[in-house]
Design a protein around this motif. Sequence first.
Motif, PDB file in Angstrom:
ATOM      1  N   GLU A  31       0.865  -0.970   0.110  1.00 22.16           N
ATOM      2  CA  GLU A  31      -0.171   0.220  -0.370  1.00 22.16           C
ATOM      3  C   GLU A  31       0.688   1.104   0.087  1.00 22.16           C
ATOM      4  O   GLU A  31       0.376   2.176  -0.997  1.00 22.16           O
ATOM      5  N   GLU A  64      -7.894   6.526  -6.644  1.00 20.62           N
ATOM      6  CA  GLU A  64      -7.345   5.669  -6.996  1.00 20.62           C
ATOM      7  C   GLU A  64      -6.504   5.655  -7.833  1.00 20.62           C
ATOM      8  O   GLU A  64      -7.744   5.400  -8.363  1.00 20.62           O
ATOM      9  N   ARG A  68      -2.715   1.105  -6.594  1.00 20.78           N
ATOM     10  CA  ARG A  68      -3.892   1.256  -4.420  1.00 20.78           C
ATOM     11  C   ARG A  68      -4.970  -0.046  -4.856  1.00 20.78           C
ATOM     12  O   ARG A  68      -5.004   0.043  -4.242  1.00 20.78           O
ATOM     13  N   ARG A  72      -5.329  -2.743  -2.406  1.00 19.59           N
ATOM     14  CA  ARG A  72      -6.239  -2.073  -1.327  1.00 19.59           C
ATOM     15  C   ARG A  72      -7.428  -3.455  -2.112  1.00 19.59           C
ATOM     16  O   ARG A  72      -8.205  -4.744  -0.537  1.00 19.59           O
ATOM     17  N   ARG A  78     -11.260  -6.190   3.433  1.00 15.41           N
ATOM     18  CA  ARG A  78     -11.365  -4.657   2.310  1.00 15.41           C
ATOM     19  C   ARG A  78     -11.985  -4.633   1.542  1.00 15.41           C
ATOM     20  O   ARG A  78     -12.423  -4.441   0.559  1.00 15.41           O
TER      21      ARG A  78
END
Length: 80
Positions: A31, A64, A68, A72, A78
Amino acid sequence: MRLIDELDELHDHYARLVEAAVARDDLAAAEDLAQGYEDDAIQLMAERENLTHLLPIQRGGRPESALRGAVRRLLPGRAA
């Protein structure tokens, strides 16, 4: 070299780093690397366009990037 070529090289570099971090199961590093790509890409574009006086960019929310988004989706709890 054209800006798009430099951005492609930058993306490929960070994609390899993100993939290595994911392979190590270090999603926090992945990340951080994805965010680093976004920061470096913005810096590169600003420098090439002589717009560094506009940095840092203050963004509402966090758009985003593809990197990313991929990270994610890998984060536990998530994923959609």
